[in-house]
Structures are given as C-alpha cells and as structure tokens.
Design a protein around this motif. Structure first.
Motif, short mmCIF file in Angstrom:
data_model
loop_
_atom_site.label_atom_id
_atom_site.label_comp_id
_atom_site.label_asym_id
_atom_site.label_seq_id
_atom_site.Cartn_x
_atom_site.Cartn_y
_atom_site.Cartn_z
N UNK A 323 0.82 -1.21 0.00
CA UNK A 323 0.00 0.00 0.00
C UNK A 323 0.85 1.27 0.00
N UNK A 324 1.89 1.29 0.83
CA UNK A 324 2.72 2.49 0.94
C UNK A 324 3.47 2.76 -0.37
N UNK A 325 4.10 1.74 -0.94
CA UNK A 325 4.87 1.95 -2.17
C UNK A 325 3.98 2.29 -3.35
N UNK A 326 2.75 1.73 -3.35
CA UNK A 326 1.81 2.12 -4.42
C UNK A 326 1.44 3.59 -4.30
N UNK A 327 1.13 4.02 -3.09
CA UNK A 327 0.78 5.43 -2.89
C UNK A 327 1.96 6.32 -3.22
N UNK A 328 3.17 5.88 -2.86
CA UNK A 328 4.36 6.67 -3.16
C UNK A 328 4.56 6.78 -4.67
N UNK A 329 4.37 5.67 -5.37
CA UNK A 329 4.52 5.67 -6.84
C UNK A 329 3.47 6.57 -7.49
N UNK A 330 2.22 6.42 -7.08
CA UNK A 330 1.14 7.19 -7.69
C UNK A 330 1.34 8.69 -7.47
N UNK A 331 1.68 9.08 -6.23
CA UNK A 331 1.85 10.50 -5.94
C UNK A 331 3.10 11.06 -6.60
N UNK A 332 4.14 10.22 -6.74
CA UNK A 332 5.35 10.68 -7.44
C UNK A 332 5.06 10.94 -8.91
N UNK A 333 4.26 10.07 -9.53
CA UNK A 333 3.90 10.27 -10.94
C UNK A 333 3.07 11.54 -11.10
N UNK A 334 2.10 11.76 -10.21
CA UNK A 334 1.27 12.96 -10.28
C UNK A 334 2.13 14.21 -10.04
N UNK A 335 3.09 14.10 -9.12
CA UNK A 335 3.99 15.23 -8.86
C UNK A 335 4.79 15.59 -10.11
N UNK A 336 5.33 14.58 -10.78
CA UNK A 336 6.11 14.83 -12.00
C UNK A 336 5.22 15.36 -13.11
N UNK A 337 3.99 14.83 -13.22
CA UNK A 337 3.07 15.32 -14.25
C UNK A 337 2.71 16.79 -14.03
N UNK A 338 2.80 17.23 -12.78
CA UNK A 338 2.50 18.62 -12.47
C UNK A 338 3.50 19.60 -13.04
N UNK A 339 4.67 19.11 -13.47
CA UNK A 339 5.66 20.02 -14.07
C UNK A 339 5.21 20.52 -15.43
N UNK A 340 4.82 19.61 -16.37
CA UNK A 340 4.42 20.12 -17.68
C UNK A 340 2.92 20.35 -17.82
N UNK A 341 2.09 19.76 -16.92
CA UNK A 341 0.64 19.81 -17.11
C UNK A 341 -0.02 20.58 -15.99
N UNK A 342 -1.24 21.07 -16.26
CA UNK A 342 -2.04 21.71 -15.23
C UNK A 342 -2.90 20.68 -14.52
N UNK A 343 -3.50 21.13 -13.39
CA UNK A 343 -4.22 20.17 -12.55
C UNK A 343 -5.46 19.61 -13.24
#
Length: 472
Positions: A323-343
């Motif tokens: 559960x923890x590593x999945x949440x970490x992976x998902x939030x890391x991907x969303x964090x990186x997507x926030x660089x080029x994309x809007x919310x």
C-alpha cells in the motif's frame, strides 16, 4: 498493431501534442475519435454523443459555474484590499506580520474564489509590493504570495474537488469535509514557516515601524467588522450548509452566488458592467470544464476499450508493491506530471488510470483524492509550468526575476510534501471529520490498520457521480 499498442500510442501522442501547445480538450476528443475509429469503427461517434450528454446531465457539475460566478463577483467587489489591510493591522505585532497577513488573506479569499490566477494576481498587485517596500526578501515575499494563492484548489469550496468527485464517483460533500482539516493545516504550516523565517532571519522579514503597528484596538475591530467578518460569514454559511446536510453543494453554491451579489451591493461595488464581465468569465470557465470532461471521457473510454487501462493495471500489479509503495509511486507520478501539465488535465486524464487500482491496495478514493489535492498544490509552483509563478511575474516589478520567484516557492513545495506525509501517516486528519458527520463502514477484517481502507459512505445522491462503465 494490437489494440493495447494502439492505446499506448494514443496516450503517447496525446502527451506529445499537449507539450506542443495544442488545446487540451479538443486534442483529447481528436485523439479519442481517431483511435476509437481505428479500434471501434463508426461506433465511436455514438460514444461521442453518449459522453457529451452524460457530461451535460451530470448533476455534480452544476455547482461549478455557481461557485465560479461567486468567486468572480467577490473578486470584483474590491474586498481584497480591505481584507488585507484589516488583517495587517490585526497581526502587526507578530514577526513577519505582512507575510502572515498575506497568507491569511489568501486562505480566506481563496475559499471564496477558488481561482488561483485571480488570487495570485490580486495579491501580487497588493501584498507583494507592500512586502517589498517593507524590506522583505524578494524570495520570501514571492513564495508567500504564490503558495498562499494556490490554497483555493484545496480548501473548500474547491472546484478541483468537485471535478475529482465527478471523475472518481466520490461524494463532493465528504470530499469537502475531508479536505477541511488538511487545508487549514497546510495554511497553518505556511504561516508557521513565515514566522519562523522572521524570527531566525529578521533581515528577511523586518518588523513594521511602530507607527504602523500601534493601532488602537477599536480601529482594528472596526476594520475586521467591515471586511473580515462579512466574507467569513458568507463562506461559513455556504460550507456549513454543505457539511451539515442542510443543502447540496449545488444549492449552497446558488445561495453563495446570491450572497456574493448582496455583499458586492453592500460594498457599493456592484454594477451592470461587473455583472456582465462575471457572467462572461463564468461561462468561459464552465465551457472549458465541460468540454474538458467530454474530451477526457471519450479519450479514457477509448483507451479502456483498446486495452490500455488493463495493460497499465497488469503492469502495476506485477510490481512488488504494497500500500505504501503504491501510494508513493502514484503520488510521485502525479507530482512529476504537475511540471508540464495543469491540474485539470491530471484530474480528468491521469487520475482515472489509478482509480481502478485503489481496491487492490485497500485505499479509499476519498483519502486518495485529498492526497492528490495536496499534491496538486505543487503543480502551480513547480517549474517549468508553475502557473502561479508566471501570474506573479506578470504583475511584479521589473527587477524581480523569475529565478527569484522559483527559488522562493521551493520551501513551500517542501512544506506541501511534509503535509502529505503527515496526512498519510495520520489518516485521521482526513477521515475524522467525515467520520463524525457521516460515519464509515468498519474496515474489512485483515486489512491494514492504517484507516486508508475505509470507503466513504453517505452523502447526497444528487452529488454522487457514477463510474464510467467499461466498453470492453
């Protein structure tokens, strides 16, 4: 080419065209229709009609134009100047008082508008120059203005939470309740940081002159009564009606819109021209949201039909994740997507990819949504897009460099990440208020004792969105 390969090609080409600057909503529809025609034939046009009607008939989206209209009316009521001045007087003896007043104003004004660009721009014209004149460090002043202006996408009534609720099938009422404590906590951490900097590095946030601090209490109280309390009462009435079950978000938004007009009339800041401008901006924003949903629904439906969603799920399940590593992976991907994309793109395009995986890792969609709302604070602050920094640069004095603004927001990004960790390890910050107001189904036997697996219950049926059915 197999259907799954078509789906991945569809996703890759979409990212490519977005980075080239093509309009997002129409790029989504074009990609969906083109690849849908390759995989489904002429049935894709039936899908277009079906998804367009589903978006227009979605009750949960009714509150979007109403809350946006409420925000535009309040923005044009010239209340921000009064609010900032009164909070500045009230916090005069606190270290970093101008920064504290700026963050407090942003937090309250953001709940009324929820429009990041408007809050950052207005505070960039009002509070940012005031801090620079007082000798504040440029980076601290820029970080305070940008970070404070982004609170509107987290603190209710947030349009972002409405869109997430419509996408994930989660009650907007419970999302508001769940976001209340984390939103106040994040604003409090921002204020604590500003005070800490003022105490440790007094040169970065000098105290105001005695003549500006020594204000009679009666004058402070009068200023608060004419600026702070009317807006706070309107917001409390809207949120209280929603959280206590007295009205649905759509009904409360309608009353909030009426209340904003009354407030503008009371401040003698209401005119026919301002009303027409607010209606036009509301219509433009609402049209953008609706077409974005139409495009994303078509895109995600075709992506799922071609097997792209199943391929992503199988890949994630094949990884050694808990559960923890999945949440970490998902939030890391969303964090990186926030660089080029809007919310907006992240919510309607990429979040649906993670939603079917939540059950596999015993994660509540409500809890996941609040973490995303926290995470997306960084999408306005993280280069290279960092829209909040560009809003501020557009109104800042010429000597303020974009590099200084980027450097100023970095500590606040770290604060957001710290707040996300606090929420993850202490999930009661999210679940306590919804639990008290609406109750939860007890966790399933043998589930992780983190509290993350408690599915949200209750809420208003009008504001419950239905998950998109799979087309395959």
């Amino acid at each position: 080419m197999t259907d799954a390969a078509l789906g991945l090609t569809q996703l890759g080409l979409f990212l490519f065209f977005i980075l080239l600057g093509f309009p997002i909503a129409f790029t989504l529809m074009a990609m969906g229709l083109f690849f849908g025609y390759l995989g489904m034939g002429e049935r894709v046009f039936d899908l277009l009609v079906q998804r367009t009607y589903a978006v227009m008939a979605n009750d949960v989206l009714i509150s979007v134009p109403l809350f946006v209209f409420m925000g535009y009316i309040i923005e044009r009521a010239n209340i921000l100047d009064r609010l900032f001045r009164s909070l500045q007087m009230a916090s005069g003896n606190i270290p970093g008082s101008l920064a504290v007043a700026t963050l407090a104003t942003c937090a309250l004004f953001a709940t009324a508008t929820g429009i990041v660009g408007a809050v950052v721009t207005l505070m960039g014209l009002l509070a940012f120059p005031a801090m620079l004149r007082a000798g504040y460090d440029v980076r601290l002043a820029a970080g305070v203005t940008c970070a404070g202006g982004c609170l509107g996408i987290l603190i209710p009534p947030s349009v972002m939470l409405i869109l997430y609720g419509a996408t994930a099938g989660v009650s907007v009422v419970q999302l508001y309740a769940a976001a209340f404590i984390p939103g106040l906590m994040l604003a409090g951490l921002y204020i604590a940081y500003a005070i800490g900097v003022a105490v440790v590095y007094p040169s970065k946030a000098p105290r105001l002159p005695p003549e500006e601090v020594s204000v009679p209490f009666a004058r402070i109280l009068l200023a608060l009564l004419t600026s702070f309390f009317p807006l706070a009462l309107l917001i409390a009435a809207v949120l209280g009606a929603i959280l206590l079950g007295l009205a649905t978000p759509s009904e409360a938004a309608a009353m909030g819109s009426l209340g904003s007009i009354v407030l503008a009339l009371a401040y003698r800041a209401f005119s026919w021209e301002k009303l027409k401008e607010s209606v036009f901006l509301t219509a433009r924003t609402s049209a953008m949201v609706c077409w974005l949903f139409v495009g994303s629904f078509i895109f995600s439906s075709v992506f799922g039909y071609l097997g792209g969603q199943q391929l992503v799920e199988e890949f994630v399940k094949s990884l050694p994740l808990n559960q923890f590593t999945f949440m970490l992976l998902a939030q890391a991907i969303i964090f990186v997507l926030g660089w080029p994309l809007e919310w907006t793109e992240i919510i309607v395009i990429f979040v649906p990819i993670f939603l079917p995986l939540l059950d596999d890792f015993n994660v509540s969609p409500l809890f996941f949504g609040i973490l995303i709302a926290l995470n997306l604070q960084t999408s306005f602050l993280s280069p290279p897009v960092a829209m909040a920094t560009f809003y501020l640069k557009g109104v800042a004095p010429r000597h303020v460099r974009l590099e200084d603004i980027f450097a100023g927001v970095m500590p606040f990004i770290y604060i957001v990440i710290f707040c996300m960790l606090m929420v993850y390890f202490f999930p009661g910050l999210v679940t306590w208020l919804p639990d008290q107001l609406y109750g939860y189904t007890p966790p399933s036997e043998g589930a992780p004792p983190s509290g993350l697996d408690a599915p949200p219950q209750g809420g208003f049926q009008e504001d419950e969105a239905v998950r998109l059915p799979s087309l395959n």
